[in-house]
Each structure stands twice: as structure tokens, then as C-alpha cells.
Enzyme design. Structure first.
Site, PDB file in Angstrom:
ATOM      1  N   ASP A  52       0.995  -1.098   0.021  1.00 19.33           N
ATOM      2  CA  ASP A  52       0.075   0.006   0.062  1.00 19.33           C
ATOM      3  C   ASP A  52       0.740   1.357  -0.066  1.00 19.33           C
ATOM      4  OD1 ASP A  52       0.822  -0.268   2.444  1.00 19.33           O
ATOM      5  OD2 ASP A  52      -1.117   0.138   3.543  1.00 19.33           O
ATOM      6  N   SER A  53       2.139   1.103  -0.118  1.00 16.90           N
ATOM      7  CA  SER A  53       3.164   2.068  -0.128  1.00 16.90           C
ATOM      8  C   SER A  53       2.745   2.792  -1.549  1.00 16.90           C
ATOM      9  CB  SER A  53       4.574   1.761  -0.041  1.00 16.90           C
ATOM     10  OG  SER A  53       4.740   0.504  -0.781  1.00 16.90           O
ATOM     11  N   ASP A  91      -0.961  -6.304  -0.227  1.00 10.67           N
ATOM     12  CA  ASP A  91      -1.410  -5.593   0.996  1.00 10.67           C
ATOM     13  C   ASP A  91      -2.761  -5.320   1.296  1.00 10.67           C
ATOM     14  OD1 ASP A  91       0.431  -5.135   2.989  1.00 10.67           O
ATOM     15  OD2 ASP A  91       1.089  -3.186   2.112  1.00 10.67           O
ATOM     16  N   LYS A 121      -0.958  -9.505   2.756  1.00  9.75           N
ATOM     17  CA  LYS A 121      -0.360  -9.083   4.032  1.00  9.75           C
ATOM     18  C   LYS A 121      -1.050  -8.249   4.875  1.00  9.75           C
ATOM     19  CE  LYS A 121       3.272  -5.858   3.660  1.00  9.75           C
ATOM     20  NZ  LYS A 121       2.850  -4.805   4.576  1.00  9.75           N
ATOM     21  N   GLU A 123      -1.074  -5.541   8.712  1.00  7.91           N
ATOM     22  CA  GLU A 123      -0.015  -5.052   9.748  1.00  7.91           C
ATOM     23  C   GLU A 123      -0.527  -5.315  11.138  1.00  7.91           C
ATOM     24  OE1 GLU A 123       0.677  -1.045   9.143  1.00  7.91           O
ATOM     25  OE2 GLU A 123       1.390  -1.209   7.013  1.00  7.91           O
ATOM     26  N   GLU A 190       9.853  -4.145  10.266  1.00  7.49           N
ATOM     27  CA  GLU A 190      10.040  -2.917   9.596  1.00  7.49           C
ATOM     28  C   GLU A 190      10.617  -2.098  10.752  1.00  7.49           C
ATOM     29  OE1 GLU A 190       7.157  -1.019   6.908  1.00  7.49           O
ATOM     30  OE2 GLU A 190       8.386   0.973   7.026  1.00  7.49           O
TER      31      GLU A 190
HETATM   32  O1  KIV Z   1       3.567  -1.120   1.708  1.00 12.24           O
HETATM   33  C1  KIV Z   1       4.819  -1.616   1.433  1.00 12.24           C
HETATM   34  O2  KIV Z   1       5.393  -1.174   0.499  1.00 12.24           O
HETATM   35  C2  KIV Z   1       5.207  -2.221   2.629  1.00 12.24           C
HETATM   36  C3  KIV Z   1       6.677  -2.819   2.363  1.00 12.24           C
HETATM   37  C4  KIV Z   1       7.721  -1.513   2.435  1.00 12.24           C
HETATM   38  C5  KIV Z   1       7.218  -3.595   3.415  1.00 12.24           C
HETATM   39  O3  KIV Z   1       4.564  -2.656   3.580  1.00 12.24           O
END
Ligand code: KIV
Length: 294
Positions: A52-53, A91, A121, A123, A190
């Protein structure tokens, strides 16, 4: 219609990721679109993470919190078109799993079915265990994410290194062990001091993927735009830019604008021709047309 490009014979599986622990380091890159996925996969990376970056590096937002499930699905589909071999993880965006198991199941189902990813993924530590257990029971492989949680950056007081005291490091280890027991097959860690990440990694059966967590994790992940020097709004200490891509691309774009201005682009090699006799006929037609006298 399938969102997958045809899978390669050597496609990376969940078991490959689990089996790498203690044998070889795993290389993970984020990817957000078709062209980036093709390049990232060609690099030999094991896993592509549609993080989600993307809210920051692709959409220009100040953090990841406003990324929606629909946006994630859109980018996951694009990545899946460019990936045949890598394991692709998607994510779960902010507030698509926190409210409980049902929400987590329906969000993850959309990421897998519409986005095409093989794993998701999310968090958090012990607070997301019910969600992790439910997803794993439903057959959806889960990657955990502990340490700095970008989706909770506001609550954590910004993008700060975590687990810098013995107590908080111990809590982080308990979170990691609980996520492993809940069924996570891999764990992103992280912004955690390297010796803490090393101790956690040594106590887990599942691989850890570090980002700002030192060299002793079982693998590393970096954001695609950070590796290539394409995102300059915020460059954390743990980022290594392997290319000054922003500068290189900037120079190429300036050259293009310059050549358009001078009229040297397009040249003959970028233009299409027409047979002389056809051109002659066209000129005759044009001579006789009302536009000729205009
Ligand atoms: O959102 C993302 O790209 C991430 C990674 C940097 C681990 O969670």
C-alpha cells in the site's frame, strides 16, 4: 477472465518461501504495475509485494492510510499481468481488516479473486490474530508485518524506529511468535534495531523479511521506487538507492522536450513513408481541391 499471466514452471510457492529459511536469503521487491513487475521479476526476486506504499510512490499521497481496496485490486491486477514466476503478495489496506474476521475475510477474498494475488499481508501483532487465523483457515496464506506499522504511523507518532527498549523488543518477539502460531508463513519486520531483528529471526520457524531491520533477517524488501531513486519526497535511512533514476529519467525527458522544440524529433527513422506515385496522386488531388486555393 484470469488476471494471471501464465505461471512459469519455476513459479515461487509458499513452500519455497518457507523452505528458504536458513538456506538462502529471500529478495523481495514491491511492484505496482505491469512494466515494473516485468523488470522486478527479471531481477531474480523471489516475491513481489503490491504494497500500500503505492499510495505514496504511485498516487502522491502523504501516507498509506487513504489507499482503498479497489485501488489495491487495480494495481494487483496490473502486477499479475507482468509476473509469471514470483510469488505475488497483496497488502490489505487500512481499515479493511481491523474491524473483525468477517471484514478481513471479505477484503482478502477480493484481493485474491479480483486482484489475483496468492497471499495477503496485514499489519499488526497480537491484535490481528483472529483475522490471521480466519484467513489461514480459509486457505489464504498470510504475511505478517510488525515493527513500524505505516498504517498506524499517526498513532505511533510518525515513521519511527520501534523496539528500542528491552521491554518493547520483548513484546515484539511475543507478537512474532503469536503470528507464527496463528499461521503466518512469513513476517515483514520494519524499522527494528538489527540485533533485535536477529534475535527474533533466530527464534522463529518462519522466515523474516526485513526493511530497516539489519542483515540477519531471512530476506529483505525494498520499495521499487526507492531502489531506483525515483521517489525523493521521503528517503528513510534504511533505503539504498541503486540508481539515481529520477535524475536519469529527468535528463531523458528534458532531451525529448528540447528535440521537439528544435524540430529534430521525430527524425526519418521514426517516421512512416508513402510511395512516390501515391504522394504525386495526392498532390494532384490537393491541387484540385478547394483547400488548395485557401
Ligand atoms: O507497503 C509496502 O510497500 C510495505 C513494504 C515496504 C514492507 O509494507
Amino acid at each position: 477472465m484470469s488476471v494471471h499471466a501464465e505461471r512459469d514452471q519455476t513459479a515461487v510457492s509458499i513452500l519455497d518461501v518457507l523452505g528458504a529459511k536458513g538456506k538462502r536469503k529471500l529478495a523481495v521487491l514491491t511492484a505496482y504495475d505491469f512494466s515494473g513487475a516485468v523488470l522486478a521479476e527479471r531481477s531474480g526476486a523471489d516475491v513481489l509485494l503490491v504494497g500500500d506504499s503505492l499510495g505514496m510512490v504511485m498516487l502522491g499521497r502523504k501516507d498509506t492510510m487513504s489507499v482503498t481496496l479497489d485501488e489495491m485490486i487495480h494495481h494487483c491486477r496490473a502486477v499479475l499481468q507482468g509476473s509469471r514466476r514470483c510469488l505475488v503478495i497483496g497488502d490489505m489496506p487500512f481499515m479493511t481488516y481491523e474491524r473483525g474476521v468477517d471484514e478481513a475475510l471479505s477484503s482478502a477474498a477480493r484481493l485474491c479473486r479480483e486482484g489475483g494475488v496468492r497471499a495477503v499481508k496485514l499489519e499488526g501483532g497480537r491484535q490481528v490474530l483472529p483475522q490471521v487465523r480466519a484467513l489461514v483457515e480459509a486457505g489464504i496464506p498470510v504475511c505478517g508485518h510488525i515493527g513500524l506499522l505505516p498504517q498506524r504511523a499517526a498513532a505511533l507518532g510518525g515513521f519511527k524506529v520501534q523496539a528500542r527498549t528491552a521491554e518493547s523488543a520483548y513484546v515484539l518477539l511475543q507478537d512474532a511468535l503469536a503470528l507464527q502460531e496463528a499461521g503466518c508463513f512469513v513476517l515483514v519486520m520494519e524499522a527494528v534495531p538489527a540485533p533485535v531483528a536477529a534475535r527474533i529471526t533466530a527464534r522463529l520457524r518462519i522466515p523474516t523479511i526485513g526493511i530497516g531491520a539489519g542483515p540477519d533477517c531471512d530476506g529483505q524488501v525494498l520499495v521499487y521506487h526507492d531502489v531506483l531513486g525515483l521517489y525523493s519526497e521521503f528517503v528513510p535511512k534504511f533505503v539504498k538507492q541503486y540508481l539515481q533514476g529520477g535524475e536519469l529519467i529527468g535528463r531523458a525527458l528534458e532531451q525529448y522536450v528540447l528535440e521537439v522544440g528544435k524540430g529534430t524529433f521525430p527524425g526519418p527513422e521514426h517516421s512512416f513513408s508513402i510511395k512516390d506515385e501515391e504522394l504525386k496522386k495526392l498532390d494532384q488531388l490537393l491541387e484540385g481541391s478547394p483547400a488548395a486555393s485557401a
